[in-house]
Design an enzyme around this catalytic site. Structure first.
Site, short mmCIF file in Angstrom:
data_model
loop_
_atom_site.label_atom_id
_atom_site.label_comp_id
_atom_site.label_asym_id
_atom_site.label_seq_id
_atom_site.Cartn_x
_atom_site.Cartn_y
_atom_site.Cartn_z
N ASN A 90 42.26 37.21 36.33
CA ASN A 90 41.42 36.13 35.93
C ASN A 90 41.57 34.34 36.18
OD1 ASN A 90 40.06 38.48 35.59
ND2 ASN A 90 39.81 38.23 33.52
N HIS A 106 47.21 34.56 39.41
CA HIS A 106 46.48 34.41 40.50
C HIS A 106 46.42 33.13 39.93
CE1 HIS A 106 45.01 38.92 41.88
NE2 HIS A 106 46.08 38.64 41.86
N CYS A 114 48.37 20.48 45.04
CA CYS A 114 49.21 19.46 46.24
C CYS A 114 49.28 20.52 47.43
CB CYS A 114 49.14 18.14 46.26
SG CYS A 114 49.26 16.99 47.75
N CYS A 136 50.91 11.40 45.14
CA CYS A 136 51.21 11.18 46.81
C CYS A 136 49.86 11.01 47.07
CB CYS A 136 51.99 12.36 47.17
SG CYS A 136 50.72 13.67 48.04
N GLY A 172 38.61 46.90 33.56
CA GLY A 172 38.43 45.90 33.60
C GLY A 172 38.58 45.61 35.08
N SER A 174 39.62 47.11 39.45
CA SER A 174 39.37 47.88 40.06
C SER A 174 40.28 48.81 40.89
CB SER A 174 38.16 47.46 40.93
OG SER A 174 39.10 46.16 41.75
N ALA A 216 33.61 46.48 28.49
CA ALA A 216 35.01 46.25 27.66
C ALA A 216 34.43 45.45 26.18
CB ALA A 216 35.51 44.95 28.56
C1 BV8 Z 1 50.27 39.27 48.82
C2 BV8 Z 1 41.92 34.42 43.09
C3 BV8 Z 1 52.06 38.72 49.85
C4 BV8 Z 1 40.96 33.55 43.50
C5 BV8 Z 1 42.70 37.08 44.02
C6 BV8 Z 1 50.12 45.98 49.17
C7 BV8 Z 1 50.68 44.98 48.33
C8 BV8 Z 1 50.85 43.41 48.63
C9 BV8 Z 1 49.79 43.01 48.96
C10 BV8 Z 1 48.75 43.76 49.89
C11 BV8 Z 1 49.36 45.01 49.63
N1 BV8 Z 1 48.03 45.24 50.62
C12 BV8 Z 1 47.07 44.54 50.89
C13 BV8 Z 1 47.86 43.79 50.53
C14 BV8 Z 1 47.34 42.10 50.66
C15 BV8 Z 1 46.19 41.70 50.03
C16 BV8 Z 1 45.30 43.24 49.06
O1 BV8 Z 1 45.34 43.76 48.16
N2 BV8 Z 1 44.23 42.54 50.48
C17 BV8 Z 1 43.04 44.27 49.18
C18 BV8 Z 1 42.23 43.03 49.73
C19 BV8 Z 1 43.90 45.48 50.12
N3 BV8 Z 1 47.03 41.43 48.82
C20 BV8 Z 1 46.76 39.98 48.55
O2 BV8 Z 1 47.56 39.26 49.61
C21 BV8 Z 1 47.65 39.05 47.39
N4 BV8 Z 1 49.09 38.49 47.85
O3 BV8 Z 1 49.79 40.04 48.28
O4 BV8 Z 1 51.11 37.86 48.87
C22 BV8 Z 1 52.87 37.78 49.98
C23 BV8 Z 1 54.79 38.28 50.22
C24 BV8 Z 1 55.79 36.91 50.50
C25 BV8 Z 1 55.38 36.01 50.31
C26 BV8 Z 1 53.69 36.11 50.66
C27 BV8 Z 1 52.57 36.68 50.27
C28 BV8 Z 1 46.98 38.05 46.83
C29 BV8 Z 1 45.94 38.91 45.63
C30 BV8 Z 1 45.52 37.52 45.23
C31 BV8 Z 1 43.92 37.28 46.01
N5 BV8 Z 1 43.70 36.37 44.64
N6 BV8 Z 1 41.79 36.10 43.25
C32 BV8 Z 1 39.76 34.10 43.40
O5 BV8 Z 1 39.55 34.47 41.70
O6 BV8 Z 1 38.61 33.31 43.78
S1 BV8 Z 1 42.16 38.14 44.05
C33 BV8 Z 1 40.48 38.74 43.20
O7 BV8 Z 1 40.72 40.38 43.48
C34 BV8 Z 1 40.40 38.08 41.92
O8 BV8 Z 1 41.18 37.50 41.60
C35 BV8 Z 1 40.41 40.00 41.46
O9 BV8 Z 1 41.39 39.59 40.43
C36 BV8 Z 1 41.14 40.68 41.97
C37 BV8 Z 1 40.69 41.91 41.64
O10 BV8 Z 1 39.85 42.04 41.59
P1 BV8 Z 1 39.60 42.81 39.58
O11 BV8 Z 1 39.82 41.52 38.81
O12 BV8 Z 1 39.78 44.28 39.65
O13 BV8 Z 1 37.87 43.10 40.30
P2 BV8 Z 1 36.31 43.70 40.78
O14 BV8 Z 1 34.99 43.18 40.51
O15 BV8 Z 1 37.29 44.76 41.90
O16 BV8 Z 1 36.73 45.05 39.83
C38 BV8 Z 1 35.96 44.86 37.92
C39 BV8 Z 1 36.39 46.08 37.65
O17 BV8 Z 1 35.82 46.05 36.48
C40 BV8 Z 1 35.41 47.09 38.39
O18 BV8 Z 1 36.61 48.29 38.23
C41 BV8 Z 1 34.63 47.37 37.24
O19 BV8 Z 1 33.96 48.97 37.03
C42 BV8 Z 1 34.86 47.03 35.74
N7 BV8 Z 1 33.81 46.63 34.98
C43 BV8 Z 1 32.85 45.80 35.36
N8 BV8 Z 1 32.08 45.41 34.21
C44 BV8 Z 1 32.71 45.89 33.21
C45 BV8 Z 1 34.27 46.14 33.77
N9 BV8 Z 1 34.92 47.20 32.35
C46 BV8 Z 1 34.54 46.97 31.41
N10 BV8 Z 1 33.54 46.24 31.32
C47 BV8 Z 1 32.41 45.43 31.96
N11 BV8 Z 1 31.26 45.08 31.48
#
Ligand code: BV8
Length: 225
Positions: A90, A106, A114, A136, A172, A174, A216
């Site tokens: 988060n 993240h 910058c 800068c 929390g 996915s 949660a």
């Molecule tokens: C990278 C910041 C490489 C900004 C975010 C395999 C290996 C490595 C990379 C990849 C790979 N396959 C694909 C990739 C690429 C990509 C990726 O994973 N894509 C996905 C979509 C397939 N990953 C990347 O690009 C990452 N970087 O790999 O770099 C690299 C290597 C060398 C050199 C350079 C680069 C970077 C990923 C980070 C992206 N930034 N956020 C912002 O916040 O705007 S990610 C974004 O999704 C959020 O930050 C969040 O943290 C993240 C995950 O989401 P969740 O937190 O899980 O939230 P979500 O809504 O999905 O789920 C909520 C959950 O809560 C649900 O399960 C629900 O049931 C539950 N819930 C709901 N309410 C409640 C609850 N639980 C309890 N109580 C409740 N009340």
């Protein structure tokens, strides 16, 4: 409860009951805007105004939100067992505001970066294309968050914690975004027991030894007690 060294990964679900939208639930952020348009370096290069508006909105919502009982319970756990590590995906500051110390893999809405000289400073409430770097003066300021395609922060530190965890807990999240979604497999390989606390099954639920299902703010305090 004493489980040796505990490493916790949190996602958007832990802040949902504080009123902050998650990404992929009904009504989530990605229902209103495409991640390709606001959460990649290409999007920022293409249309910085759209990206700044997205993060200004989230920064304002995060500032208006309050930590919930789940954030408070983790802060209590860490105070009682200081070797407890909390890694969060988060970008809100609700863990810190509950009194916990966290690793922001993240980045954080509170930070500005910058793009020209890598200087980091406290982000103003609103950023736009005139927000200049105080070091800068280049107007290339961006939110200090990790976008898709960018390397998350503190990965070596996190890997070290996963290697030495006795218990890995995901709360929390996915399990759809890597490399965070792969942490449970790394912890298992290192011999840790694994627990998922979530409102619903995640993409990686099968990798966990145990699961508690529920909101949660109910199940995290019950687990910490
Ligand atoms: C990278 C910041 C490489 C900004 C975010 C395999 C290996 C490595 C990379 C990849 C790979 N396959 C694909 C990739 C690429 C990509 C990726 O994973 N894509 C996905 C979509 C397939 N990953 C990347 O690009 C990452 N970087 O790999 O770099 C690299 C290597 C060398 C050199 C350079 C680069 C970077 C990923 C980070 C992206 N930034 N956020 C912002 O916040 O705007 S990610 C974004 O999704 C959020 O930050 C969040 O943290 C993240 C995950 O989401 P969740 O937190 O899980 O939230 P979500 O809504 O999905 O789920 C909520 C959950 O809560 C649900 O399960 C629900 O049931 C539950 N819930 C709901 N309410 C409640 C609850 N639980 C309890 N109580 C409740 N009340």
């Amino acid at each position: 409860m004493r489980d040796g060294k505990i490493v916790i990964l949190t996602g958007a679900g832990i802040s949902a009951e504080s009123g902050l939208a998650t990404f992929r639930d009904a009504g989530g952020l990605w229902e209103h805007v495409r991640l390709e348009d606001v959460a990649t370096p290409e999007a920022f290069a293409r249309n910085p105004d759209t990206v700044h508006a997205f993060y200004n909105m989230r920064r304002a919502q995060a500032a208006a939100a309050a930590p919930n009982a789940a954030h408070a319970a983790l802060a209590r756990l860490q105070a009682a067992h200081p070797d407890t590590v909390i890694v969060t995906q988060n970008v809100d500051a609700l863990h810190e505001r509950a009194g916990a110390t966290v690793i922001h893999m993240h980045g954080a809405l509170a930070g500005a970066l910058c793009a020209a000289c890598d200087h980091r400073w406290a982000a103003p409430p609103e950023m736009d294309t005139t927000t200049a770097c105080p070091a800068c003066q280049h107007p290339a300021a961006r939110p200090d968050v990790v976008w898709f395609g960018e390397m998350p922060y503190h990965m070596e530190t996190i890997a070290g914690h996963l290697e030495t965890a006795d218990l890995f807990v995901a709360i929390g999240t996915s399990g759809q975004v890597y490399p965070a979604a792969g942490f449970v497999a790394e912890a298992r390989r290192a011999g840790a027991r694994t627990l998922e606390l979530n409102l619903a099954a995640s993409d990686v639920s099968a990798a966990f030894d145990a699961h508690e299902v529920g909101p949660a703010s109910t199940i995290v305090p019950a687990w910490v007690h």
